[in-house]
Write a protein that holds these residues in place. Structure first.
Motif, mmCIF file in Angstrom:
data_model
loop_
_atom_site.group_PDB
_atom_site.id
_atom_site.type_symbol
_atom_site.label_atom_id
_atom_site.label_comp_id
_atom_site.label_asym_id
_atom_site.label_seq_id
_atom_site.Cartn_x
_atom_site.Cartn_y
_atom_site.Cartn_z
ATOM 1 N N ALA A 500 0.821 -1.211 0.000
ATOM 2 C CA ALA A 500 0.000 0.000 0.000
ATOM 3 C C ALA A 500 0.856 1.261 0.000
ATOM 4 O O ALA A 500 0.420 2.314 -0.490
ATOM 5 N N HIS A 501 2.075 1.202 0.509
ATOM 6 C CA HIS A 501 3.007 2.330 0.464
ATOM 7 C C HIS A 501 3.684 2.465 -0.895
ATOM 8 O O HIS A 501 4.521 3.356 -1.084
ATOM 9 N N GLY A 502 3.400 1.548 -1.821
ATOM 10 C CA GLY A 502 4.048 1.590 -3.123
ATOM 11 C C GLY A 502 5.413 0.926 -3.132
ATOM 12 O O GLY A 502 6.182 1.095 -4.082
ATOM 13 N N GLY A 503 5.713 0.148 -2.089
ATOM 14 C CA GLY A 503 7.004 -0.505 -2.005
ATOM 15 C C GLY A 503 6.886 -2.009 -2.181
ATOM 16 O O GLY A 503 5.848 -2.538 -2.583
ATOM 17 N N THR A 504 7.972 -2.702 -1.860
ATOM 18 C CA THR A 504 8.008 -4.158 -1.960
ATOM 19 C C THR A 504 8.658 -4.725 -0.708
ATOM 20 O O THR A 504 9.481 -4.075 -0.068
ATOM 21 N N ILE A 505 8.265 -5.953 -0.372
ATOM 22 C CA ILE A 505 8.908 -6.691 0.716
ATOM 23 C C ILE A 505 9.121 -8.112 0.223
ATOM 24 O O ILE A 505 8.239 -8.697 -0.407
ATOM 25 N N GLN A 506 10.294 -8.653 0.471
ATOM 26 C CA GLN A 506 10.597 -9.999 -0.005
ATOM 27 C C GLN A 506 11.528 -10.706 0.972
ATOM 28 O O GLN A 506 12.270 -10.068 1.726
ATOM 29 N N LEU A 507 11.424 -12.025 0.952
ATOM 30 C CA LEU A 507 12.361 -12.870 1.691
ATOM 31 C C LEU A 507 13.494 -13.234 0.744
ATOM 32 O O LEU A 507 13.276 -13.880 -0.277
ATOM 33 N N VAL A 508 14.686 -12.770 1.047
ATOM 34 C CA VAL A 508 15.822 -12.986 0.163
ATOM 35 C C VAL A 508 16.249 -14.444 0.262
ATOM 36 O O VAL A 508 16.558 -14.945 1.347
ATOM 37 N N GLN A 509 16.245 -15.124 -0.888
ATOM 38 C CA GLN A 509 16.624 -16.525 -0.955
ATOM 39 C C GLN A 509 17.669 -16.715 -2.055
ATOM 40 O O GLN A 509 17.381 -16.434 -3.209
ATOM 41 N N PRO A 510 18.874 -17.235 -1.725
ATOM 42 C CA PRO A 510 19.357 -17.467 -0.358
ATOM 43 C C PRO A 510 19.799 -16.163 0.284
ATOM 44 O O PRO A 510 20.110 -15.190 -0.422
ATOM 45 N N PRO A 511 19.858 -16.103 1.614
ATOM 46 C CA PRO A 511 20.305 -14.859 2.265
ATOM 47 C C PRO A 511 21.795 -14.630 2.055
ATOM 48 O O PRO A 511 22.539 -15.524 1.670
ATOM 49 N N GLN A 512 22.212 -13.398 2.315
ATOM 50 C CA GLN A 512 23.630 -13.065 2.194
ATOM 51 C C GLN A 512 24.444 -13.835 3.235
ATOM 52 O O GLN A 512 23.906 -14.255 4.262
ATOM 53 N N PRO A 513 25.741 -14.033 2.972
ATOM 54 C CA PRO A 513 26.582 -14.727 3.953
ATOM 55 C C PRO A 513 26.515 -14.042 5.313
ATOM 56 O O PRO A 513 26.567 -12.817 5.416
ATOM 57 N N GLY A 514 26.384 -14.837 6.360
ATOM 58 C CA GLY A 514 26.257 -14.313 7.706
ATOM 59 C C GLY A 514 24.831 -14.193 8.184
ATOM 60 O O GLY A 514 24.595 -13.972 9.376
ATOM 61 N N TYR A 515 23.872 -14.299 7.244
ATOM 62 C CA TYR A 515 22.455 -14.226 7.596
ATOM 63 C C TYR A 515 21.834 -15.610 7.449
ATOM 64 O O TYR A 515 22.181 -16.364 6.533
ATOM 65 N N SER A 516 20.877 -15.908 8.331
ATOM 66 C CA SER A 516 20.056 -17.109 8.167
ATOM 67 C C SER A 516 18.695 -16.767 7.575
ATOM 68 O O SER A 516 18.123 -17.516 6.801
ATOM 69 N N THR A 517 18.183 -15.604 7.978
ATOM 70 C CA THR A 517 16.914 -15.090 7.449
ATOM 71 C C THR A 517 17.132 -13.637 7.085
ATOM 72 O O THR A 517 17.712 -12.875 7.875
ATOM 73 N N GLN A 518 16.659 -13.243 5.892
ATOM 74 C CA GLN A 518 16.875 -11.871 5.429
ATOM 75 C C GLN A 518 15.620 -11.365 4.719
ATOM 76 O O GLN A 518 15.207 -11.908 3.703
ATOM 77 N N PHE A 519 15.017 -10.326 5.294
ATOM 78 C CA PHE A 519 13.909 -9.623 4.652
ATOM 79 C C PHE A 519 14.437 -8.310 4.095
ATOM 80 O O PHE A 519 15.263 -7.634 4.731
ATOM 81 N N GLN A 520 13.923 -7.937 2.933
ATOM 82 C CA GLN A 520 14.320 -6.669 2.314
ATOM 83 C C GLN A 520 13.059 -5.883 1.962
ATOM 84 O O GLN A 520 12.194 -6.367 1.242
ATOM 85 N N VAL A 521 12.989 -4.659 2.513
ATOM 86 C CA VAL A 521 11.854 -3.768 2.276
ATOM 87 C C VAL A 521 12.349 -2.580 1.467
ATOM 88 O O VAL A 521 13.345 -1.935 1.832
ATOM 89 N N THR A 522 11.681 -2.291 0.371
ATOM 90 C CA THR A 522 12.025 -1.119 -0.448
ATOM 91 C C THR A 522 10.830 -0.188 -0.470
ATOM 92 O O THR A 522 9.681 -0.616 -0.593
ATOM 93 N N LEU A 523 11.114 1.137 -0.325
ATOM 94 C CA LEU A 523 10.078 2.175 -0.330
ATOM 95 C C LEU A 523 10.511 3.302 -1.258
ATOM 96 O O LEU A 523 11.714 3.646 -1.309
ATOM 97 N N PRO A 524 9.577 3.898 -1.985
ATOM 98 C CA PRO A 524 9.948 5.047 -2.837
ATOM 99 C C PRO A 524 10.289 6.269 -1.982
ATOM 100 O O PRO A 524 9.696 6.485 -0.913
ATOM 101 N N LEU A 525 11.231 7.049 -2.453
ATOM 102 C CA LEU A 525 11.608 8.273 -1.743
ATOM 103 C C LEU A 525 10.578 9.369 -1.993
ATOM 104 O O LEU A 525 9.915 9.408 -3.029
#
Length: 526
Positions: A500-525
Motif C-alpha cells: 500500500a506504500h508503493g514498495g516491496t517486501i521480499q524474503l531474500v533466498q538465499p540470504p547473504q553470507p552471515g544471515y540465516s533469514t533476510q527480509f528486504q523492504v524497499t520504499l519510494p523516496l
C-alpha cells in the motif's frame, strides 16, 4: 445462477454405457491378473537352457558377480560361482574348489541345449550309462559318452579329461546328479585382463513344492478374478442406484432447503433424460430466490464489517499476567523490583493485545475502503525511535542488535503507525523463532532512488517449505521449532502495508553470507 445443462441420455443409454464400461474394466483386470500370474510363475519356473547369457558378458568381464540376475535365471534357491581354469573358486563363498577333471565334466550352457542321461544293462547285467547333449532338432553338441558302473569311459571322450575312470564328483557333474536337486552348468568368459574364467550356474530343479506353488498362483489368480468380478457387479449396481437416486436425493434436499427458507444451489442433473423436466422446474423455482440471495450477501458483508468494528472496540488491555501477578500477590517480589515486574506485565499485556490488533488490522486491510494516512517522514528517525523502544526487550531476551543507519535523512511518505507494525511483525517473529544470543541486523540504505531496509538475523532460519508462501495468511512455522506461535497474519499484514506504500517486501533466498533469514523492504523516496 449457474446455468443448468440438459442431458440427452435416456435410461437405456445409461445402462448400455455402464455395461460397456464395466465389461472393459473386467477385461483390463483379467489381463493384469494374468500378467501378474505369469510373472510369478516365471520366478518359480526357469529354463536356463533357453537363455542366452552373452547379454551379461559386460557384468562378467568386469567381475561384478553381485549384479548377475541369479534369482531371475536360476530360481529362488539357485546360485553362481566363478572359477579359473583350474577350478579354484574366485567367487561364491558357499562353494568349494572344483577339481579340473570335475570341471571338465560340467556341461556347457547354451541356447536350446539339453543334457540327457540314460541308464541300461547289457547282456552281462552290467549297468551302463549314456550321457549326451541334445540340441534343437536333435543336433548333437557333444560326443556321446558311455560309462560303466565303475565310472569307466567305455565309449567317447570328454574334452579336458585325460583319465579313463571318472571320480565320483566328476561323474556326478556329468550326469547332473551333483549337487542333488540342481542342474549345474558352466559358461566360459574372460575378465577385463583377458584371463579365462568359468561361470558355474546352479539351477534349481522344479520340485513338487514348486508345482504346488504354481497351482496356488493360478488358483489365487482365479479366485482374485472371481472376487473382482463380484465386486465389479456390486459397484455397477451401486453406481446405477446412485445414478437414479442421486437426482432424487438432490431434489429432496433442495425442497427441504426451500422449506427452511434457504437458497439452494441450482441442481445440475446429469442423470437420465426422464429427470430433466423435474430438475428444470426446481431450478426455475430456485431462480426466483436470486434477489433474496443477493440481499443476504449484502447483509453478510455488513456483518463482517461490524465484526471488524467490534473487534476494534473490544481491545481491552490485558493488565494482569498470571505468573507475575501470582508472584506479586504471594509477596515473592522485593519492593525494589516491583516497578520492573509491573512494567513487564504492562509490556506483555500490550503484546497479548496485539493479537486482537492483528485480526482487526488484517480485516481493515482487506476492506476496499482502507487507505493509509501518510506523511513525509524521515525513515532513519522512525527506525531509530522503534529500536530505542525495543532495546530493553531485546536486551532482556539476550538478542544482539547490529544497526547500520545513515546520518543523512531518508524521506519517505509513511503511515507511521502502519509502518511500525511492519517492523514489529518481522522483529517479533525473529524473537519468537530464534534462541537467545541471536544477532538481529538492521541496515538502511538509499539505493537507486529507493530506500532499502534490510532486516535479518543469524538464527535458525526459515524452513524451505515455508519460504515460497511466507507472506500468505495464516502461515506459521513448524511448532517443533518454537511453541510461541502467532496468528500467522503478521507477515501477510506487513506485505499488504508495504504494498500500500508503493514498495516491496521480499524474503531474500538465499540470504547473504552471515544471515540465516533476510527480509528486504524497499520504499519510494518522497
Amino acid at each position: 445462477m449457474k446455468r443448468w445443462k440438459r442431458t440427452k441420455s435416456s435410461y437405456f443409454s445409461v445402462l448400455l454405457r455402464c455395461f460397456g464400461a464395466y465389461t472393459l474394466f473386467l477385461v483390463i483386470a483379467a489381463i493384469a491378473l494374468l500378467f501378474w500370474a505369469l510373472m510369478e510363475s516365471s520366478i518359480t519356473v526357469t529354463s536356463l537352457s533357453d537363455r542366452d547369457l552373452s547379454e551379461y558378458n559386460d557384468i562378467l568381464q568386469a567381475e561384478q558377480y553381485d549384479q548377475f540376475p541369479v534369482r531371475t535365471l536360476l530360481g529362488k534357491t539357485g546360485s553362481i560361482a566363478a572359477t579359473d581354469n583350474t577350478g579354484r573358486i574366485l567367487y561364491g563363498k558357499f562353494h568349494e574348489d572344483i577339481p579340473p577333471e570335475a570341471l571338465a565334466c560340467i556341461p556347457l550352457q547354451g541356447q536350446y541345449v539339453y543334457p540327457t542321461v540314460t541308464h541300461w544293462y547289457d547282456e552281462q547285467g552290467r549297468q551302463l550309462t549314456l550321457v549326451a547333449s541334445d540340441g534343437y532338432s536333435g543336433i548333437f553338441h557333444q560326443t556321446p559318452v558311455v560309462l560303466d558302473a565303475d565310472h569307466k569311459i567305455l565309449y567317447g571322450s570328454i574334452p579336458g579329461v585325460d583319465t579313463d575312470v571318472l571320480s565320483d564328483e566328476a561323474y556326478g557333474y556329468l550326469t547332473q546328479t551333483l549337487p542333488q536337486g540342481y542342474y549345474i552348468w558352466k559358461y566360459p568368459f574372460e575378465n577385463a585382463d583377458g584371463q579365462s574364467r568359468w561361470l558355474i550356474l546352479y539351477e534349481q530343479i522344479l520340485r513338487n513344492e514348486e508345482y504346488a506353488h504354481l497351482d496356488m498362483i493360478w488358483s489365487r489368480t482365479l479366485l482374485l478374478f472371481l472376487g473382482l468380478y463380484v465386486l465389479v457387479l456390486l459397484a455397477m449396481a451401486l453406481w446405477l442406484s446412485r445414478k437414479v437416486c442421486g437426482p432424487l436425493k438432490r431434489l429432496e434436499q433442495g425442497f427441504t432447503e426451500l422449506a427452511q427458507q434457504n437458497d439452494p444451489e441450482p441442481i445440475q442433473c446429469r442423470g437420465p433424460r426422464e429427470f430433466e423436466q423435474i430438475c428444470s422446474a426446481f431450478n426455475q423455482l430456485s431462480a426466483q430466490l436470486a434477489e433474496s440471495e443477493r440481499q443476504r450477501k449484502a447483509l453478510e458483508d455488513n456483518r463482517q464489517k461490524l465484526l471488524a468494528d467490534i473487534s476494534h472496540d473490544l481491545k481491552t488491555p490485558i493488565t494482569v499476567i498470571q505468573g507475575y501477578a501470582k508472584a506479586i500477590c504471594d509477596g515473592l517480589i522485593p519492593p525494589e523490583k516491583l516497578p520492573d515486574y509491573l512494567d513487564t506485565i504492562y509490556q506483555k499485556s500490550n503484546r497479548l493485545t496485539g493479537l486482537i490488533d492483528t485480526f482487526h488490522e488484517y480485516s481493515k486491510l482487506e476492506h476496499p475502503q482502507f487507505t493509509l494516512q501518510t506523511k513525509r517522514l524521515d525513515l532513519c528517525e522512525v527506525l531509530r525511535e522503534y529500536l530505542a523502544s525495543k532495546y530493553n526487550e531485546l536486551e532482556l531476551g539476550g538478542f544482539v542488535p547490529e544497526i547500520e543507519i545513515p546520518d543523512e535523512a531518508i524521506w519517505c511518505m509513511l503511515d507511521k503507525t502502519a509502518f511500525l507494525r511492519v517492523l514489529e511483525n518481522i522483529v517479533s517473529n525473529a524473537i519468537k523463532h530464534n534462541p537467545s544470543g541471536t544477532a538481529l541486523f538492521f541496515q538502511l540504505q538509499c539505493r537507486n532512488g529507493q530506500a532499502v531496509l534490510t532486516l535479518a538475523d543469524n538464527g535458525v532460519g526459515i524452513p524451505p517449505e515455508l519460504a515460497d508462501r511466507i507472506f500468505d495468511p495464516f502461515v506459521v512455522g513448524d511448532e517443533s521449532r518454537n511453541t510461541r506461535q502467532g496468528s500467522g497474519l503478521g507477515l501477510a499484514i506487513s506485505h499488504k502495508i508495504v504494498t500500500a506504500h508503493g514498495g516491496t517486501i521480499q524474503l531474500v533466498q538465499p540470504p547473504q553470507p552471515g544471515y540465516s533469514t533476510q527480509f528486504q523492504v524497499t520504499l519510494p523516496l518522497a
